[in-house]
Design an enzyme around this catalytic site. Sequence first.
Site, PDB file in Angstrom:
ATOM      1  N   HIS A  83       0.814  -1.220   0.000  1.00 12.10           N
ATOM      2  CA  HIS A  83       0.000   0.000   0.000  1.00 12.10           C
ATOM      3  C   HIS A  83       0.851   1.277   0.000  1.00 12.10           C
ATOM      4  CE1 HIS A  83       0.360  -0.269   4.531  1.00 12.10           C
ATOM      5  NE2 HIS A  83       0.467   1.042   4.381  1.00 12.10           N
ATOM      6  N   ASP A 120       0.096  -7.799   2.065  1.00  9.69           N
ATOM      7  CA  ASP A 120       0.354  -6.389   1.754  1.00  9.69           C
ATOM      8  C   ASP A 120       1.860  -6.161   1.708  1.00  9.69           C
ATOM      9  OD1 ASP A 120       0.251  -3.688   1.409  1.00  9.69           O
ATOM     10  OD2 ASP A 120      -0.635  -3.227   3.359  1.00  9.69           O
ATOM     11  N   SER A 199       4.644   2.455   7.736  1.00  6.08           N
ATOM     12  CA  SER A 199       4.347   1.235   6.981  1.00  6.08           C
ATOM     13  C   SER A 199       5.548   0.772   6.174  1.00  6.08           C
ATOM     14  CB  SER A 199       3.180   1.484   6.030  1.00  6.08           C
ATOM     15  OG  SER A 199       1.992   1.729   6.723  1.00  6.08           O
TER      16      SER A 199
END
Length: 252
Positions: A83, A120, A199
Site C-alpha cells: 500500500h 500487503d 508502513s
Amino acid sequence: MKKKSIIILIALILVVICVTASGCFTKKVTEDVTLTSANFIFEKVVGEVIDSTVTISCTTSSGTSGGAGVVVSADGYVLTNNHVVKDSTTKTADIRFANGEYCQAIILSEKNTGNLASLDLTLLKITDRIKNDFKPVKLKDEDVKWGEYGVIIGNPKQLGTLCAHAMVSNPKRLMQHSIKTIHSTEFITLDAPVNPGNSGGGFFDASGKLAGIVTLRQYDNSNSNQNVTFGIAYAMPASTVKDYVKAYGINL
C-alpha cells in the site's frame, strides 16, 4: 564474662550494618548496570540495522505516498508494504538511506498472485547504483514472545528515518485487512507509536534481527483515520516475510 558478651553483641551489630550497607550498594549498582545495559542494547541494535533501512516516496495522482522499507539483498532489493507504493503513477520509487544516500528503484509486483496476493507486501529493486554492496537485514528464525522488546524504524509523517521502542503486546493475532478484497493475516501486535509513513518499516528484536514488517495501526476506518488508537500497531511476522521474498529467489 559480661564484658565478653558486650563485645560479641557489638560485633554482631557491626556485621548486620555491613551486610545491610553492602546489600543496598549492590542493589544500586545492579539498577545502574541494568539501565545502562538496556540503553546500550537499543543503541547497539539501531546502530547495527540502520544501514539496512530506508525511507520511500513515490508520485501518485493525488500527490505523493511515503513509507519505509528494509534491504533484503546485497544487490539492492528492498521490501515494503504494497500500500506504500501501489498508487505510484511511474511504477518507480525514491529510496533514501539514513546516511542521506539517495537511489531510485522500480516497483516489482509480478509475484503478487495466488496466496502472495493476499499479503500487503511488495519488493523494490534499486537500479541506479553501480556498486551493489547493500547491507541486507538478518531474519529472526524464532517466533516473538509475549513482552519481548525491540525497536521499529520507519518514516512517520514522511519526516525521515526515525526509530522508537516497541514491545510485543501479543505475538500472534489473526486479523482481517483489506487490499482489494478482505483477507485474514497473522500479525504481531506492538505497543509502538505507529503513524502514516511507518508502513513497510522493520520491527527488530534485541539482537538486531528482523522480527516483522510494520503494516498498520488500530483504527475503525482507515480511509478517514477514524477512531485511531495509538500504541496498538501490527507487524507481519518474519515467517511471512521469508515466504514472500523466497518467491523472488531471495533467502533470508
